[in-house]
Design a protein around this motif. Structure first.
Motif, mmCIF file in Angstrom:
data_model
loop_
_atom_site.group_PDB
_atom_site.id
_atom_site.type_symbol
_atom_site.label_atom_id
_atom_site.label_comp_id
_atom_site.label_asym_id
_atom_site.label_seq_id
_atom_site.Cartn_x
_atom_site.Cartn_y
_atom_site.Cartn_z
ATOM 1 N N PRO A 459 0.828 -1.206 0.000
ATOM 2 C CA PRO A 459 0.000 0.000 0.000
ATOM 3 C C PRO A 459 0.862 1.256 0.000
ATOM 4 O O PRO A 459 1.871 1.350 0.710
ATOM 5 N N HIS A 460 0.463 2.219 -0.810
ATOM 6 C CA HIS A 460 1.145 3.503 -0.896
ATOM 7 C C HIS A 460 2.594 3.386 -1.360
ATOM 8 O O HIS A 460 3.422 4.243 -1.062
ATOM 9 N N ALA A 461 2.895 2.282 -2.068
ATOM 10 C CA ALA A 461 4.225 2.178 -2.666
ATOM 11 C C ALA A 461 4.324 3.189 -3.801
ATOM 12 O O ALA A 461 3.324 3.588 -4.392
ATOM 13 N N PRO A 462 5.529 3.642 -4.133
ATOM 14 C CA PRO A 462 5.672 4.604 -5.232
ATOM 15 C C PRO A 462 5.029 4.085 -6.511
ATOM 16 O O PRO A 462 5.145 2.913 -6.855
ATOM 17 N N ASP A 463 4.350 4.951 -7.210
ATOM 18 C CA ASP A 463 3.623 4.570 -8.412
ATOM 19 C C ASP A 463 3.792 5.687 -9.429
ATOM 20 O O ASP A 463 3.416 6.834 -9.162
ATOM 21 N N PRO A 464 4.361 5.402 -10.608
ATOM 22 C CA PRO A 464 4.567 6.469 -11.591
ATOM 23 C C PRO A 464 3.264 7.120 -12.033
ATOM 24 O O PRO A 464 3.274 8.271 -12.486
ATOM 25 N N LEU A 465 2.129 6.414 -11.914
ATOM 26 C CA LEU A 465 0.849 7.006 -12.319
ATOM 27 C C LEU A 465 0.417 8.146 -11.410
ATOM 28 O O LEU A 465 -0.507 8.889 -11.750
ATOM 29 N N CYS A 466 1.070 8.272 -10.251
ATOM 30 C CA CYS A 466 0.755 9.412 -9.381
ATOM 31 C C CYS A 466 1.099 10.734 -10.058
ATOM 32 O O CYS A 466 0.457 11.748 -9.791
ATOM 33 N N ASP A 467 2.097 10.718 -10.916
ATOM 34 C CA ASP A 467 2.506 11.936 -11.606
ATOM 35 C C ASP A 467 1.542 12.203 -12.764
ATOM 36 O O ASP A 467 1.352 11.346 -13.622
ATOM 37 N N PRO A 468 0.916 13.389 -12.808
ATOM 38 C CA PRO A 468 -0.090 13.653 -13.851
ATOM 39 C C PRO A 468 0.461 13.515 -15.267
ATOM 40 O O PRO A 468 -0.201 12.947 -16.137
ATOM 41 N N ALA A 469 1.677 14.028 -15.518
ATOM 42 C CA ALA A 469 2.248 13.953 -16.861
ATOM 43 C C ALA A 469 2.531 12.508 -17.258
ATOM 44 O O ALA A 469 2.270 12.099 -18.403
#
Length: 538
Positions: A459-469
């Motif tokens: 849970p809450h591991a880094p995820d590139p989809l968090c970045d809008p671009a």
């Protein structure tokens, strides 16, 4: 973060007659301390609803509204038909009250008979279900809510709100093979149309707000219909036309989560006699969108059945124009629900004009996609979801079109989480808001499904989809790969993902000239007072 920066403050709803903004001693227009869970897909919602209804006992309260209800629709296999489940609850002593849109005639591909039959099944078991035609001409009651209250177990109180009706076609899951109990729509979707939809399960004080929405409609003193022909049919079918008194509303459930929730609605400006709880109608859905879009800086994520009307998308276009870094991702049906010789172009007219306006404002920062399942069948997108900057999220019955913002009755929930997301919290445009847990989790869950991506291992591991671009680029790359695979005759393995680039249909000038006024009158009418129309206000 000040809640009034994103949510409608008292007085901004534009409807002083409703109880919603005056229910609490602090006179705020929202409730705090809720637990809000997104239920993605009809199968997920139907299982949760079935379990919750079967847990109710004598003296508990079950309230629901719907656009269409098919009594034989199964919630989870044989024996779970919605009519039977509601009737069994009434037989156990649960107080069951329902409001179904009376609907136009079945020969116009509506649901008059189905809604009447569901009501009859509930009434025969001791519940009460009214067919409600208190709408503007050509309009519908489109709200989809279920409220379950428990007389001695308030910790179980829950409300379900969203886009999912209790009817055929809705019971689909993430595989998108369609509901076994299907109704045909446009031929492209096949005999069992794949269906994408979202509902919310709400616990906490907001349950009382959703219940208040039902009670306002239930207690409306206006007759259920003004039509003398319909009244004759009521007599012929011995329909219940008078609402029995509801038991007094109990105290709101206790806080149990971190989400602030604001109930937003649409009611039209009814001709002759309006609603006593909204004499001039209510357009808080439109007002809520306009307010939140003014703060958009990074990404608007939208899933919508229609995305029509240049009037409605103007506030999205204004946000794109004002902020050069703002992107918009829209997921919509690849093909309209109706494909008749006249209805298809009338449906396409509104979409073409709306998308043209968005692309003039945002250019390459606007991306629009359809969905398909792994067999290549288009998925009908019925969801009504908007996430702005991973801060503000809304899920409800309303579509991005004029009739949902002014003409039909609609219900949506705007959700703000008090907790920031620990995955790379950001500050879009220097507004000091930062990504919020609920909004970001909702966007990521929907995005991963469309991209065929698994959730991170922790849970809450880094995820590139968090970045809008990066999210915007991931959608584009996935759709491009799948488009190319189709264009090249399906050579080689099918690429992962379900996104297809939405390709603008071409209509002749004659078709546009003929269908544009018909679209405005028949498909996407306006329920605002004339003065607001002239000023293009909501």
């Amino acid at each position: 973060m000040e809640l009034t920066e994103w949510l409608l403050a008292p007085g901004e709803r534009g409807n002083g007659a409703t109880r919603l903004d005056n229910r609490r001693s602090e006179r705020v227009a929202w409730s705090r301390g809720n637990l809000v869970r997104p239920l993605v897909h009809g199968a997920t919602y139907f299982r949760a609803l079935l379990s919750a209804i079967r847990a109710q006992r004598a003296g508990d309260l079950l309230l629901f509204t719907d656009w269409r209800g098919d009594p034989d629709e199964r919630l989870d296999g044989p024996g779970s038909e919605i009519g039977r489940v509601l009737a069994e609850a009434a037989e156990r002593g649960v107080i069951v009250k329902g409001l179904l849109w009376r609907s136009h005639l079945d020969r116009f591909q509506f649901s008059e008979a189905e809604n009447r039959h569901l009501g009859e099944e509930i009434e025969a078991a001791g519940g009460e279900c009214l067919l409600d035609m208190r709408v503007r001409p050509g309009g519908s009651h489109h709200q989809k809510l279920v409220v379950l209250r428990h007389v001695d177990r308030p910790e179980l109180d829950v409300a379900f709100v969203g886009g999912i009706d209790l009817c055929h076609n809705r019971n689909d899951d993430a595989t998108h093979r369609g509901d076994p109990q299907s109704l045909r729509i446009a031929a492209a979707y096949g005999p069992h149309p794949p269906w994408h939809d979202v509902q919310l399960a709400i616990s906490g004080p907001a349950v009382g707000d959703i219940e208040a929405v039902f009670r306002e409609r239930w207690g409306d003193p206006a007759p259920l219909t003004r039509s003398p022909l319909v009244r004759l049919r009521e007599l012929a079918h011995r329909e219940d036309t008078d609402a029995d008194r509801l038991p007094p509303q109990t105290s709101d459930p206790q806080p149990c989560g971190t989400q602030t929730l604001q109930v937003l609605r649409t009611y039209p400006n009814r001709l002759l006699r309006g609603y006593d709880f909204a004499p001039d109608g209510e357009r808080s859905i439109a007002r809520g969108y306009r307010k939140s879009l003014r703060r958009a800086r990074a990404l608007i994520y939208l899933e919508d059945q229609y995305l029509w009307s240049p009037h409605v998308v103007e506030c999205f276009a204004e946000a794109l124009t004002a902020n050069a870094g703002l992107r918009l991702i829209a997921v919509i049906p690849s093909v309209p629900e109706q494909d008749g010789r006249l209805t298809l172009p009338m449906n396409l007219i509104g979409r073409i004009t709306a998308l043209d306006r968005l692309r003039r404002a945002g250019g390459g920062r606007v991306a629009v996609y359809g969905l398909e399942n792994h067999a290549g069948t288009p998925v009908y997108v019925h969801a009504k979801v908007c996430v702005i900057d991973d801060v503000w999220a809304s899920v409800g019955s309303d579509n991005v079109n004029l009739r949902s913002w002014t003409h039909d009755s609609e219900l949506t929930c705007a959700v703000l989480d008090e907790t920031t997301d620990p995955r790379e919290p950001r500050d879009p445009g220097g507004l000091g808001d930062g990504a919020r847990g609920f909004a970001r989790d909702l966007r990521l869950e929907l995005s991963r499904e469309h991209l065929d991506l698994a959730a991170p291992p922790a849970p809450h591991a880094p995820d590139p989809l968090c970045d809008p671009a990066k999210a915007f680029d991931a959608f584009a790359a996935s759709a491009a790969a799948l488009d190319a695979w189709h264009d090249n005759g399906h050579r080689g393995p099918r690429p992962p993902g379900r996104l297809r680039t939405y390709r603008r249909p071409n209509l002749s000038r004659t078709t546009k000239t003929l269908c544009t006024p018909l679209h405005r009158i028949l498909i996407d009418p306006d329920g605002r007072p004339f003065g607001m129309r002239r000023r293009n206000e909501y």
